[in-house]
Design a protein around this motif. Sequence first.
Motif, PDB file in Angstrom:
ATOM      1  N   ILE A  65      68.189 -26.895  48.926  1.00  0.00           N
ATOM      2  CA  ILE A  65      67.175 -27.363  49.886  1.00  0.00           C
ATOM      3  C   ILE A  65      67.633 -27.071  51.311  1.00  0.00           C
ATOM      4  O   ILE A  65      66.862 -26.592  52.150  1.00  0.00           O
ATOM      5  CB  ILE A  65      66.923 -28.876  49.706  1.00  0.00           C
ATOM      6  CG1 ILE A  65      66.296 -29.154  48.342  1.00  0.00           C
ATOM      7  CG2 ILE A  65      66.005 -29.394  50.809  1.00  0.00           C
ATOM      8  CD1 ILE A  65      66.117 -30.624  48.048  1.00  0.00           C
ATOM      9  N   ALA A  87      71.527 -28.688  43.890  1.00  0.00           N
ATOM     10  CA  ALA A  87      70.105 -28.669  44.264  1.00  0.00           C
ATOM     11  C   ALA A  87      69.911 -29.110  45.714  1.00  0.00           C
ATOM     12  O   ALA A  87      69.059 -28.579  46.435  1.00  0.00           O
ATOM     13  CB  ALA A  87      69.305 -29.564  43.314  1.00  0.00           C
ATOM     14  N   LYS A  88      70.709 -30.089  46.171  1.00  0.00           N
ATOM     15  CA  LYS A  88      70.640 -30.511  47.578  1.00  0.00           C
ATOM     16  C   LYS A  88      70.996 -29.357  48.507  1.00  0.00           C
ATOM     17  O   LYS A  88      70.339 -29.138  49.537  1.00  0.00           O
ATOM     18  CB  LYS A  88      71.604 -31.670  47.820  1.00  0.00           C
ATOM     19  CG  LYS A  88      71.115 -33.023  47.349  1.00  0.00           C
ATOM     20  CD  LYS A  88      72.138 -34.079  47.733  1.00  0.00           C
ATOM     21  CE  LYS A  88      71.719 -35.460  47.272  1.00  0.00           C
ATOM     22  NZ  LYS A  88      72.723 -36.487  47.630  1.00  0.00           N
ATOM     23  N   SER A  93      66.430 -32.147  38.905  1.00  0.00           N
ATOM     24  CA  SER A  93      67.841 -32.404  38.580  1.00  0.00           C
ATOM     25  C   SER A  93      68.131 -33.897  38.532  1.00  0.00           C
ATOM     26  O   SER A  93      68.949 -34.351  37.721  1.00  0.00           O
ATOM     27  CB  SER A  93      68.744 -31.708  39.605  1.00  0.00           C
ATOM     28  OG  SER A  93      68.601 -32.288  40.891  1.00  0.00           O
ATOM     29  N   TYR A 146      65.202 -30.181  42.955  1.00  0.00           N
ATOM     30  CA  TYR A 146      66.124 -31.297  43.196  1.00  0.00           C
ATOM     31  C   TYR A 146      65.648 -32.542  42.446  1.00  0.00           C
ATOM     32  O   TYR A 146      66.439 -33.223  41.777  1.00  0.00           O
ATOM     33  CB  TYR A 146      66.228 -31.582  44.688  1.00  0.00           C
ATOM     34  CG  TYR A 146      66.843 -32.922  45.007  1.00  0.00           C
ATOM     35  CD1 TYR A 146      68.214 -33.121  44.887  1.00  0.00           C
ATOM     36  CD2 TYR A 146      66.052 -33.993  45.396  1.00  0.00           C
ATOM     37  CE1 TYR A 146      68.780 -34.350  45.164  1.00  0.00           C
ATOM     38  CE2 TYR A 146      66.605 -35.231  45.663  1.00  0.00           C
ATOM     39  CZ  TYR A 146      67.970 -35.403  45.552  1.00  0.00           C
ATOM     40  OH  TYR A 146      68.518 -36.623  45.812  1.00  0.00           O
ATOM     41  N   ILE A 164      72.986 -32.011  40.844  1.00  0.00           N
ATOM     42  CA  ILE A 164      72.174 -32.607  41.912  1.00  0.00           C
ATOM     43  C   ILE A 164      72.685 -32.145  43.273  1.00  0.00           C
ATOM     44  O   ILE A 164      71.898 -31.826  44.177  1.00  0.00           O
ATOM     45  CB  ILE A 164      72.197 -34.139  41.798  1.00  0.00           C
ATOM     46  CG1 ILE A 164      71.512 -34.587  40.493  1.00  0.00           C
ATOM     47  CG2 ILE A 164      71.525 -34.785  42.997  1.00  0.00           C
ATOM     48  CD1 ILE A 164      71.543 -36.080  40.267  1.00  0.00           C
ATOM     49  N   GLU A 165      74.008 -32.109  43.437  1.00  0.00           N
ATOM     50  CA  GLU A 165      74.571 -31.648  44.710  1.00  0.00           C
ATOM     51  C   GLU A 165      74.205 -30.182  44.964  1.00  0.00           C
ATOM     52  O   GLU A 165      73.906 -29.789  46.098  1.00  0.00           O
ATOM     53  CB  GLU A 165      76.086 -31.817  44.698  1.00  0.00           C
ATOM     54  CG  GLU A 165      76.553 -33.269  44.696  1.00  0.00           C
ATOM     55  CD  GLU A 165      76.056 -34.028  45.911  1.00  0.00           C
ATOM     56  OE1 GLU A 165      76.105 -33.458  47.026  1.00  0.00           O
ATOM     57  OE2 GLU A 165      75.602 -35.172  45.744  1.00  0.00           O
TER      58      GLU A 165
END
Length: 476
Positions: free
Chosen positions: A90, A86-87, A170, A167, A83-84
Amino acid sequence: MYKNNIKIISLLFFCAIYSACKIPQLAHRNENRIVPKNFGNTADTSSIKLMPWRSFFTDQKLVDLIDTALKNNQDLNVTLQDIEIAKNDIRARKGDLLPTVGYIVSATVEKVGRFTSQGAGDASADITPGNGVPSLLPDYNFGLQANWEVDVWHKLRNAKQAAVTRYLSSVAGKNFVVTNLVAELANNYYELLAEDNQLEIVKQNIRLQSNALELMKIQMQATRVTALAVKQFEAQVLGSKSLQFDILQNITETENKINFLLGRFPQHIARDKDAFSVLLPAVVQTGIPAQLLSNRPDIMQAEYDLAASKLDVKVARTAFYPSLNISAGIGYQAFNPKYLIRTPESLLYTLAGDLAGPLINRNAIKADYLTANAKQLQAVFNYERTVLNGYIEVANQVSNISNLQKSYDLKSQQVTALTQSIEISNDLFKSSRADYFEVLMAQRDALQSKLDLIDTKKAQLNAVVSIYQALGGGWN
């Protein structure tokens, strides 16, 4: 002459646009969102209202274990880092939409050849013998530079939106890991309780069989039975004691499975052994199958991946179109530091715009475009497969719960009958109306039926956990 140049440039521009518009045709497939109206033969059409796992599981010790697993499980922590990542993607895509500004500071010394084109072209130099360009020519420079790609075809915006969608995918993937973790932990916990109860039954049966063995020894001394009967009862006791150690090994392995899910080294698992007999399978409303789309994390993840793959195709398509880039720079440059900040003599600035696009040999661009489309089709097939798998999992568990309840009721009656048969066979044996083999078989059948009943109860609890998991419960 100026008008002719404009016409030539315009003609080349329109030729480039025309060639870019000739994009390869792609294969399309609409994702199938239609699912049956119910699960198998069930007529339940109630709304799905899944309880949070803290309310769904009534055993406080199991709730405490799940709490620990959600903090320490390594697989879940790895997914959180996804997740981090994917952040950060972005953040990078957002940055692509904005101009980039940088600075430059440089100092160079250059030796120019005396009779080179650069040296000969220097107006301040004379190449006659005894004269020429200075052997060492310093150059000092500092300033700012900026570049910006104008997002004419929404390439950068679509790429940013694809990153946002991934994101969300995820996050759904993390929820899917949580769902599986909660279900796996609950199933292993019930497995542990079942093994505890099986061990207790085996111990009780060993005491019962030991008493029967002593009775056989007394009967042998009274010449009512032979040594064969004694040996068979002795073998039965030894077999039950061996089974006891098999169950103990299973308990150790199940405890360590739970410890692994908790992210800790082997240790005792706190549990209430007596809770197993009073645990009742929770009632889970299955609801309308189409509602799976809003509950199962794996289906949500597949849907986000599908949306992202469509945006990837749009991004790949823009590679056929010309791109517009604007660059600018401002600063000071001089060959002597004392002239470096003299304005306007040492001031320099640039402003440029370029329009560039593919015209000939676009094979690499076509390959990327076709690959993006192939991945989109893969995402469609994966989405359809995930929906189908979700429906089948729920349908299987709905049927399983119904059949297990019927099986449990019958096996409960079987245990009662076989338990009574032990007392009857003992009484008949004492009155010489039954032989020792009937007593032996009654004890053996009763033990097996009790172990089977515990397995069925465990299967019931596991089936309820499985349907809770299949409906998307556990992550909320």
